[in-house]
Scaffold this active site. Sequence first.
Site, PDB file in Angstrom:
ATOM      1  N   ASP A 225       0.776  -1.107  -0.121  1.00 32.39           N
ATOM      2  CA  ASP A 225       0.064   0.309   0.043  1.00 32.39           C
ATOM      3  C   ASP A 225       0.702   1.690  -0.106  1.00 32.39           C
ATOM      4  OD1 ASP A 225      -1.776   2.341   0.462  1.00 32.39           O
ATOM      5  OD2 ASP A 225      -2.502   1.224   2.060  1.00 32.39           O
ATOM      6  N   HIS A 226       0.830   1.786  -1.386  1.00 37.16           N
ATOM      7  CA  HIS A 226       1.820   3.239  -0.759  1.00 37.16           C
ATOM      8  C   HIS A 226       1.709   4.494  -0.359  1.00 37.16           C
ATOM      9  CE1 HIS A 226       5.327   4.672  -2.722  1.00 37.16           C
ATOM     10  NE2 HIS A 226       4.811   4.668  -4.354  1.00 37.16           N
TER      11      HIS A 226
END
Length: 387
Positions: free
Chosen positions: A357-358
Amino acid sequence: VPATVSGVVREIHVREGDEVREGTPLITVDEAAGQGAAANDGAAANAAAAAPAPAAGGPASSPAPAAPAPAPAPAAPGNGALVPAAPSVRRFARELGVDITQVRGTGPGGRISMDDVKAYVRERQQALAAGLPGALAAGLPAAPAVPLPDFSKWGEIRREKMSGVRRATAHHMARVWATVPHVTQFDEADVTEIERFRKAYGPRVEAAGGKLTVTAILLKVVAQALKVFPKFATSVDMAAEELIYKNYCHIGVAVDTEHGLLVPVIRDVDKKSLIQLAVELGEVAERARQRKLAPEDMQGGCFTISNLGGIGGTGFTPIVNAPEVAILGVSRTQVRPVYTGDRFEPRTILPLSLSYDHRVIDGADGARFLRWIVEALEHPLLLALEG
Ligand code: CAO
């Protein structure tokens, strides 16, 4: 300072320009009078003053809060609607991309609190998960609904009801794909030595009732990696803008069953030996295939491993099993000629892919985490060095 009560200001205890400490009474509000006013005229509640509430921010704060709070400004320029909400709540809603005029206030006079905004976002997210059109109202991305043509125009068709597992997977995947900005990082580990170890010690694990597979070994390595990089085991609370760290190490393993994908969670992986993990992995995979998992057996994971290597493939981009923030994809080992300085040697190479999850994890951290796993597989003493 948002008013926490409605009423009529009876007394003002400070002058404009005064510096006040947190907790200093600013005004006295007659709540009983306020109820009458609110009943007569909704606008009166909007103009309600701050209660004898603490001034925010301490001495450095602007003197304005010490004066009775003015009626809240319109929600957005040009909107015209008077929405009762404190500036901090408006800012919070704006940051989440929420149109505050859509939020139902549960406070006095319909005043909107932070909790109301959070409840609204939660509601929209549920609508989004269910693929309902209401999700659009919150400015959240809607699940892409491709309009279906009449397929029977082109030939015979058959419709089949989705199974419960398929339905749950479809909703979960669509929601995660629409809300989690994914990046996938690829790397390769030379597992030649690990393969020797597997052959040498496999019989001992078999005697204990398990199978010493790549997945079991990865459980052990990942548990250690999560200790070195705890962010990869967090969850993100965007409403509160907080990361949630967990002081436990539960890891999910994707299991392919004839009913669909199931992800049982193995608890306290960091506290178990490789033999214990191999035995438990075999047991939970079997229970998954026999549909004997309870819902709680699939909850509480901090991270997931998805090994498709038994089937094949050179690489894939797994979808994060939110609310987790990262997942490790494992593809099929290959024996390849690797140049070792003066000659080519046949080495066994394991392709790995890490999706994350950036919002929570930067690219450099993703690369470092996966590198650590690769190095631990190639030099297992690293597990002891940093553990
Ligand atoms: N490369 C090469 N061979 C591999 C391998 C890999 N990465 N992973 C497993 N294998 C081999 C095993 O060694 C075993 O070989 P043998 O039968 O010759 O001993 C065979 O493939 C089957 O492995 P396994 O399934 O018995 O054991 P495992 O611990 O490796 O995997 C499990 C367990 C539950 C992960 C696996 O059975 C499974 O269901 N995988 C599919 C997961 C999935 O669907 N993921 C996609 C989810 S969507 O992101």
